[in-house]
Scaffold this active site. Structure first.
Site, PDB file in Angstrom:
ATOM      1  N   ILE A  16       0.824  -1.218   0.000  1.00  0.00           N
ATOM      2  CA  ILE A  16       0.000   0.000   0.000  1.00  0.00           C
ATOM      3  C   ILE A  16       0.855   1.265   0.000  1.00  0.00           C
ATOM      4  CG2 ILE A  16      -0.301   0.255   2.511  1.00  0.00           C
ATOM      5  CD1 ILE A  16      -3.340   0.806   1.849  1.00  0.00           C
ATOM      6  N   ASN A  29      -2.620   1.254  15.733  1.00  0.00           N
ATOM      7  CA  ASN A  29      -3.115   0.830  17.051  1.00  0.00           C
ATOM      8  C   ASN A  29      -3.509   2.079  17.844  1.00  0.00           C
ATOM      9  OD1 ASN A  29      -0.755   1.869  18.393  1.00  0.00           O
ATOM     10  ND2 ASN A  29       0.341   0.048  17.687  1.00  0.00           N
ATOM     11  N   GLY A  37       3.614  -4.829  10.857  1.00  0.00           N
ATOM     12  CA  GLY A  37       2.710  -4.985   9.716  1.00  0.00           C
ATOM     13  C   GLY A  37       2.650  -3.742   8.847  1.00  0.00           C
ATOM     14  N   VAL A  38       1.444  -3.424   8.411  1.00  0.00           N
ATOM     15  CA  VAL A  38       1.268  -2.305   7.486  1.00  0.00           C
ATOM     16  C   VAL A  38       1.632  -0.967   8.157  1.00  0.00           C
ATOM     17  CG1 VAL A  38      -1.219  -1.975   7.912  1.00  0.00           C
ATOM     18  CG2 VAL A  38      -0.261  -1.423   5.684  1.00  0.00           C
ATOM     19  N   ASP A  39       1.378  -0.868   9.450  1.00  0.00           N
ATOM     20  CA  ASP A  39       1.711   0.332  10.227  1.00  0.00           C
ATOM     21  C   ASP A  39       3.216   0.603  10.146  1.00  0.00           C
ATOM     22  OD1 ASP A  39       1.448   2.441  11.982  1.00  0.00           O
ATOM     23  OD2 ASP A  39       0.910   1.229  13.723  1.00  0.00           O
ATOM     24  N   THR A 123      -6.896  -7.839  10.029  1.00  0.00           N
ATOM     25  CA  THR A 123      -6.767  -9.263   9.665  1.00  0.00           C
ATOM     26  C   THR A 123      -5.336  -9.804   9.771  1.00  0.00           C
ATOM     27  OG1 THR A 123      -6.466  -8.863   7.289  1.00  0.00           O
ATOM     28  CG2 THR A 123      -8.733  -9.104   8.095  1.00  0.00           C
ATOM     29  N   ALA A 125      -2.091  -8.973  12.641  1.00  0.00           N
ATOM     30  CA  ALA A 125      -1.828  -9.192  14.072  1.00  0.00           C
ATOM     31  C   ALA A 125      -3.119  -9.214  14.900  1.00  0.00           C
ATOM     32  CB  ALA A 125      -0.906  -8.106  14.584  1.00  0.00           C
TER      33      ALA A 125
HETATM   34  P1  ADP Z   1      -3.843  -5.327  12.174  1.00  0.00           P
HETATM   35  O1  ADP Z   1      -3.059  -5.112  13.447  1.00  0.00           O
HETATM   36  O2  ADP Z   1      -4.948  -4.304  11.990  1.00  0.00           O
HETATM   37  O3  ADP Z   1      -4.318  -6.741  12.023  1.00  0.00           O
HETATM   38  P2  ADP Z   1      -1.589  -5.763  10.350  1.00  0.00           P
HETATM   39  O4  ADP Z   1      -0.679  -4.722   9.787  1.00  0.00           O
HETATM   40  O5  ADP Z   1      -0.999  -6.775  11.273  1.00  0.00           O
HETATM   41  O6  ADP Z   1      -2.809  -4.949  11.007  1.00  0.00           O
HETATM   42  O7  ADP Z   1      -2.276  -6.533   9.159  1.00  0.00           O
HETATM   43  C1  ADP Z   1      -3.292  -6.010   8.354  1.00  0.00           C
HETATM   44  C2  ADP Z   1      -3.114  -6.491   6.947  1.00  0.00           C
HETATM   45  O8  ADP Z   1      -2.139  -5.683   6.307  1.00  0.00           O
HETATM   46  C3  ADP Z   1      -2.608  -7.934   6.817  1.00  0.00           C
HETATM   47  O9  ADP Z   1      -3.426  -8.585   5.858  1.00  0.00           O
HETATM   48  C4  ADP Z   1      -1.202  -7.778   6.288  1.00  0.00           C
HETATM   49  O10 ADP Z   1      -0.842  -8.851   5.424  1.00  0.00           O
HETATM   50  C5  ADP Z   1      -1.326  -6.495   5.505  1.00  0.00           C
HETATM   51  N1  ADP Z   1      -0.078  -5.760   5.209  1.00  0.00           N
HETATM   52  C6  ADP Z   1       1.116  -5.809   5.823  1.00  0.00           C
HETATM   53  N2  ADP Z   1       1.989  -4.972   5.233  1.00  0.00           N
HETATM   54  C7  ADP Z   1       1.331  -4.383   4.192  1.00  0.00           C
HETATM   55  C8  ADP Z   1       1.668  -3.432   3.175  1.00  0.00           C
HETATM   56  N3  ADP Z   1       2.891  -2.891   3.094  1.00  0.00           N
HETATM   57  N4  ADP Z   1       0.709  -3.088   2.267  1.00  0.00           N
HETATM   58  C9  ADP Z   1      -0.532  -3.596   2.339  1.00  0.00           C
HETATM   59  N5  ADP Z   1      -0.917  -4.484   3.261  1.00  0.00           N
HETATM   60  C10 ADP Z   1       0.001  -4.879   4.179  1.00  0.00           C
END
Ligand code: ADP
Length: 177
Positions: A16, A29, A37-39, A123, A125
């Site tokens: 993303i 969070n 993760g994405v954060d 979906t 963590a």
């Molecule tokens: P949460 O804590 O809300 O579950 P996560 O970041 O652990 O957030 O995961 C949410 C989704 O984001 C997961 O499906 C993960 O595979 C996805 N994700 C992780 N990194 C990226 C990225 N760079 N771009 C898009 N999606 C991502």
């Protein structure tokens, strides 16, 4: 590419942080101080200005959304929202996940942001099952578009092939002519 009302809906597999839209949504969070993760990916790619603005905001309740600049990202803004931690589905998780999507779009509209990309909130963590989560995501986005006629484009960005296929199947079925 799909259409709902006058809004373009896209489903993409990828990172993303590389998507060229006006705002990307972060699955943050409650502290807004960064995580995995994405954060983590958004803060790494966007640079320290995002964390500086998040510190000033001082946190975000689950289901709500806050906004910062995009820093070094190709987008102008990052909308930080907090999805629920999944604990079996009987603790209001569905409503909170719906609110996270809906309130992100509400904030986008306030800033006149016309294109928004979402990751799959909660979906990773946070453990929300992807099939159920994808339905909540689509419901919230379509409800918003229907009532506000906004934004012009929504992109769902899925990091892995399995999640992408689940979204693609759901959306192609929901938005077929
Ligand atoms: P949460 O804590 O809300 O579950 P996560 O970041 O652990 O957030 O995961 C949410 C989704 O984001 C997961 O499906 C993960 O595979 C996805 N994700 C992780 N990194 C990226 C990225 N760079 N771009 C898009 N999606 C991502």
């Amino acid at each position: 590419m799909y259409y709902f009302e006058n809004t373009i809906i896209e489903v993409q597999q990828g990172d993303i942080t590389e998507v060229k839209v006006e705002a990307i949504v972060n699955a943050a969070n409650n502290t807004l101080l960064g995580g995995g993760g994405v954060d983590g990916a958004i803060h790494r790619a966007g640079g320290k200005i995002i964390l500086e603005q998040c510190k000033k905001i001082g946190g975000c309740p689950t289901g709500e959304a806050r906004i910062t600049v995009g820093g070094n990202l190709p987008c102008n803004y990052v909308i930080h929202t907090v999805g629920p931690i999944y604990s079996g589905g009987e603790s209001g998780e569905e409503q909170l996940l719906y609110n996270a999507y809906y309130n992100s779009l509400k904030l986008a509209k306030e800033y006149n942001i016309r294109s928004v990309a979402f990751p799959s909130i909660s979906t990773g963590a946070y453990g929300y099952p992807i099939v159920q989560a994808s339905k909540v995501a689509l419901d919230a986005v379509l409800d918003f578009i229907k009532s506000k006629r906004f934004p012009e484009k929504v992109v769902f960005v899925l990091f892995n092939a399995k999640d992408f296929q689940i979204y693609e199947n759901l959306i192609s079925e929901a938005l077929k002519d």
